[in-house]
Design an enzyme around this catalytic site. Structure first.
Site, PDB file in Angstrom:
ATOM      1  N   ASP A 280      37.486  48.614  45.925  1.00 16.38           N
ATOM      2  CA  ASP A 280      37.246  47.204  45.632  1.00 16.38           C
ATOM      3  C   ASP A 280      36.680  46.738  46.964  1.00 16.38           C
ATOM      4  O   ASP A 280      36.630  47.604  47.926  1.00 16.38           O
ATOM      5  CB  ASP A 280      38.847  46.522  45.399  1.00 16.38           C
ATOM      6  CG  ASP A 280      38.433  45.259  44.629  1.00 16.38           C
ATOM      7  OD1 ASP A 280      37.213  44.739  44.771  1.00 16.38           O
ATOM      8  OD2 ASP A 280      39.369  44.673  44.158  1.00 16.38           O
TER       9      ASP A 280
HETATM   10  C1  BGC Z   1      37.738  41.802  43.117  1.00 13.83           C
HETATM   11  C2  BGC Z   1      37.163  42.842  42.209  1.00 13.83           C
HETATM   12  C3  BGC Z   1      35.621  42.471  42.281  1.00 13.83           C
HETATM   13  C4  BGC Z   1      34.957  42.592  43.340  1.00 13.83           C
HETATM   14  C5  BGC Z   1      33.369  42.395  43.331  1.00 13.83           C
HETATM   15  C6  BGC Z   1      36.827  41.936  44.516  1.00 13.83           C
HETATM   16  O1  BGC Z   1      37.168  40.817  45.311  1.00 13.83           O
HETATM   17  O2  BGC Z   1      38.899  42.201  43.488  1.00 13.83           O
HETATM   18  O3  BGC Z   1      37.806  42.343  40.980  1.00 13.83           O
HETATM   19  O4  BGC Z   1      35.148  43.149  41.186  1.00 13.83           O
HETATM   20  O5  BGC Z   1      35.474  41.612  44.186  1.00 13.83           O
HETATM   21  O6  BGC Z   1      33.140  41.186  43.171  1.00 13.83           O
END
Ligand code: BGC
Length: 756
Positions: A280
């Site tokens: 993530d």
């Molecule tokens: C979130 C994810 C997301 C990623 C990219 C993160 O902060 O937890 O769900 O896919 O950002 O935008």
């Protein structure tokens, strides 16, 4: 150049269904020519939000792409921008390797569907799949080939803002939704120009963060993980999901992003996952704050755990070479990670045509089309849940005067809900827009704002991010209420559009009080005091506490956040053009103190009889009952359904046989309606304790007034299986209670004895 000549020779042109060995040969030959730096470059997914058309080449990202230090980019909106960067990758980098382009297309691209919790509330998997299909058509038309969806995190704590992005509290329903989304995004052939790779996230247990506070610690027994929290992720893997995203939280004291047991033993060995794992956003670097090492250590740990791609943090890019020299990681593992990313690119058809997803023509004709918007309107109407309808106040008649009131009544920006990266908020349909279009000439519509989101303007700023402001009204709260009461007094009925703003749920939007903010509650009270019938049109990104509202407001229609067509869909349901049929995918508590609350809980050794009230030395509270305000699976209709007691084909089956259970459902009202017939099973005696009921099947049916339908379900021993204390997955003979009903509380049951 070499890559181009190989492709041109025809020998290695990838085709649909091409043998694995052909892909392997292609990637072997490519990797044989890659330097270590280029291999590590493939594992890098930097942030790219600053790229503007025409400047891609001169940006820092452009430089890195040219140098082969980037495997993919994400959340870039616009086909021209994407094409420009892809050009750099395939024309100016040494080996011409195309990039992946990812995005959070979590409930639609420009045509936005209900938030995933709302999609789940349709209990209609064909609709869920269709919404994902349309999302893929639109996103791929604008250059996106990789989606960061579905979010499969089971969540039983509505304080956590990200319940909005998920599939509710139940592993069975959640698995069905997750599978439908993967099918919708990926289709049958990933290399088609209108399919994109899906990512199941956030692996794992992210929805179980302590105190409902985002990113917080999770701590859970393995038996619970396997039975309750893992099935949704596994369902995506079984459905062939291309990518898995690791979560921010820790599991057994090790952050998921660096957790080898999770990413290798469970995901790859037990579940046979064949795609790649992405971190993530900076979740590798965040392991420094988790307290398990410096950037070099945590990056090595993530790679060794089985993580393949580093989102944003560049820990891989900046430390892996050093770690390799110091023998903290192996070259084989770097190769494996690189290979998994190249395979994804191959399967997407990017080596064959890196611009497959950059079709200017499609970008103009296939996005936010009237056909897609029409489907979004239909799907939104199916997602709404009617929570109360005293005296059949709804549907509204198409005459008389309606007072439309509330901070969410005339606001387009908030209709889509959280995570709508590609949406153009101003094009969404507000409640006012929708009512104007659908009501017809005999209805007089009066509107007033009534209140701000809340009294606290700072809270309102925090809850109005990403261009989703409610544009605070500077007038005094008294004046706003007075204006609303004035129009309510002139009206036959009041529709109050109240609740949460779009960004009161979603990432980093945890709340301790999950009720309607006080300023709006006060407005609601003032409206009720006029004596006019009031309909609460609720905006909710989570299960909310509505105990006061349930007691005092005659009708409550929960819209969640219905997407870009919310206003039209709401009007369709308000006027009865569509009969509501959504059912709750999560329990709504009476009080925040009951959390975590979920229907499929254990019995304990001191259970309070269901629906009972306080008894000393039983598992209960002194101040309120145990049961929720609205149970899982609950939702009313403009008609009524009656169920007969379930009948089974065999009350004492033996071994691996199949039995069928049926019930006859009758529409006893005066309008056509849809009903979700739900089947639950309770395993009465097990080698380990078992939940009081578990959803095992459901069917959504439509019935004309007076019509009856017999609905039957097949049950096999597969439906009885669970993980025991040794994590052995099997069924155990004994007594089972089979329950059928229109929600998890109002059920009729029959007992059977299943022998070995
Ligand atoms: C979130 C994810 C997301 C990623 C990219 C993160 O902060 O937890 O769900 O896919 O950002 O935008």
């Amino acid at each position: 150049m070499l890559l181009c000549s190989l492709l041109l020779s025809g020998a290695l042109i990838p085709k649909e269904g091409m043998a694995q060995s052909q892909m392997d040969r292609f990637i072997d030959s490519l990797m044989a020519r890659m330097t270590l730096d280029e291999k590590i470059g493939q594992l890098n997914l930097p942030v790219s939000g600053d790229i503007v058309t025409g400047q891609a080449g001169s940006s820092d990202i452009g430089r890195k792409v040219r140098e082969g230090k980037v495997g993919g980019l994400f959340n870039i909106k616009g086909v021209e921008k994407i094409r420009a960067i892809q050009e750099i990758a395939v024309k100016e980098s040494r080996l011409h390797i195309p990039l992946l382009f990812g995005m959070d297309v979590i409930h639609g691209y420009q045509t936005v569907f209900p938030i995933p919790l709302g999609l789940t509330a349709t209990w209609d998997m064909a609709l869920v799949e269709r919404s994902a299909r349309i999302a893929a058509i639109e996103a791929t038309a604008q250059g996106i080939n990789w989606n960061f969806s579905p979010m499969a995190d089971i969540a039983r704590d509505p304080r956590w803002g990200r319940v909005s992005e998920g599939c509710g509290e139940d592993p069975f329903l959640g698995s069905a939704v997750t599978r439908a989304m993967v099918r919708g995004y990926q289709g049958k052939d990933l290399s088609k120009a209108n399919t994109m790779m899906a990512t199941v996230k956030h692996f794992a247990l992210y929805g179980a963060s302590e105190a409902g506070r985002d990113y917080n610690t999770t701590d859970m027994s393995r038996i619970r993980m396997y039975n309750e929290y893992f099935p949704t992720y596994k369902a995506a893997v079984d459905e062939g999901v291309g990518c898995v995203m690791s979560s921010f939280n820790e599991i057994d004291g090790i952050p998921a992003t660096g957790n080898r047991w999770l990413l290798t033993d469970v995901l790859r060995r037990q579940w046979k996952f064949k795609g790649f794992v992405v971190s993530d956003y900076t979740s590798i670097n965040e392991m420094i704050d988790h307290g398990i090492g410096d950037l070099q250590q945590v990056s090595a740990r993530a790679l060794n755990a089985g993580l393949d791609m580093d989102m944003v943090g560049e820990g891989f890019l900046t430390t892996l070479k050093k770690s390799l020299k110091e023998k903290k990681v192996t070259e084989a593992r770097i190769h494996e990670a690189c290979r998994s990313i190249l395979q994804a690119k191959y399967k997407l058809g990017l080596f064959e045509d890196p611009f497959r997803y950059c079709d200017l023509q499609r970008a103009q004709t296939e996005v936010f089309t009237s056909a897609h918007r029409k489907e979004a309107r239909d799907i939104a109407a199916q997602s709404f849940v009617l929570l109360k309808n005293q005296g059949n106040l709804l549907p509204l008649k198409r005459k008389g005067t309606i007072a439309l009131v509330g901070p969410l009544a005339d606001n387009r920006e908030n209709m889509t809900g959280t995570w709508s990266v590609a949406a153009e908020h101003a094009r969404s349909v507000s409640i006012l827009d929708g009512l104007k279009q659908v009501a017809g000439g005999d209805v007089r519509l009066l509107t007033a704002r009534g209140s701000n989101l809340d009294y606290d303007s700072l809270f309102e700023d925090r809850a109005g991010m990403f261009g989703k402001s409610l544009r605070r009204d500077p007038r005094s709260a008294e004046l706003l209420v007075r204006e609303a009461v004035d129009i309510a007094n002139q009206a036959d009925v009041v529709v109050a559009a109240l609740g949460e703003s779009a960004e009161m749920s979603g990432e980093a939007s945890s709340r301790t009080d999950i009720g309607i903010p006080q300023a709006q509650r006060d407005l609601l009270k003032a409206l009720l005091q006029t004596g006019k019938p009031v309909i609460l049109l609720l905006f909710a990104g989570r299960p909310m506490t509505l105990t006061w509202e349930q007691e005092h407001v005659p009708a409550i229609l929960n819209l969640w956040f219905g997407g870009s067509e919310t206003g039209l869909a709401a009007a369709d349901v308000l006027f009865g053009d569509v009969n509501p049929s959504g059912k709750l995918p999560s329990t709504f508590p009476r009080h925040v103190g009951q959390i975590p609350i979920y229907y499929n809980h254990k019995n304990t050794g001191r259970p309070l009889p269901e629906g009972g009230w306080f008894q000393k030395f039983k598992g209960n509270y002194l101040d309120i009952p145990n049961d929720p305000l609205y149970p899982f699976g609950f939702g009313l209709s403009y008609t009524n359904f009656e169920y007969t007691a379930p009948l089974v084909s065999n009350t004492s089956p033996k071994g691996l046989t199949k039995i069928s259970v049926s019930t006859t459902v009758t529409n006893t009202g005066t309008v056509t309606g849809k009903e979700v017939v739900q089947l639950y099973i309770r395993d009465r005696v097990g080698s380990v304790t078992r939940p009081v009921k578990e959803l095992k099947s459901f069917k959504k049916i439509s019935l004309e007034p007076g019509e009856k339908k017999t609905v039957s379900f097949d049950i096999t021993t597969d439906d009885l299986k669970f993980y025991d204390n040794n994590l052995r997955y099997d069924w155990e003979p004994g007594t089972f209670e089979i329950m059928i009903g229109g929600n998890s509380r109002d059920i009729k049951s029959i007992s059977i004895e299943w022998k070995r």
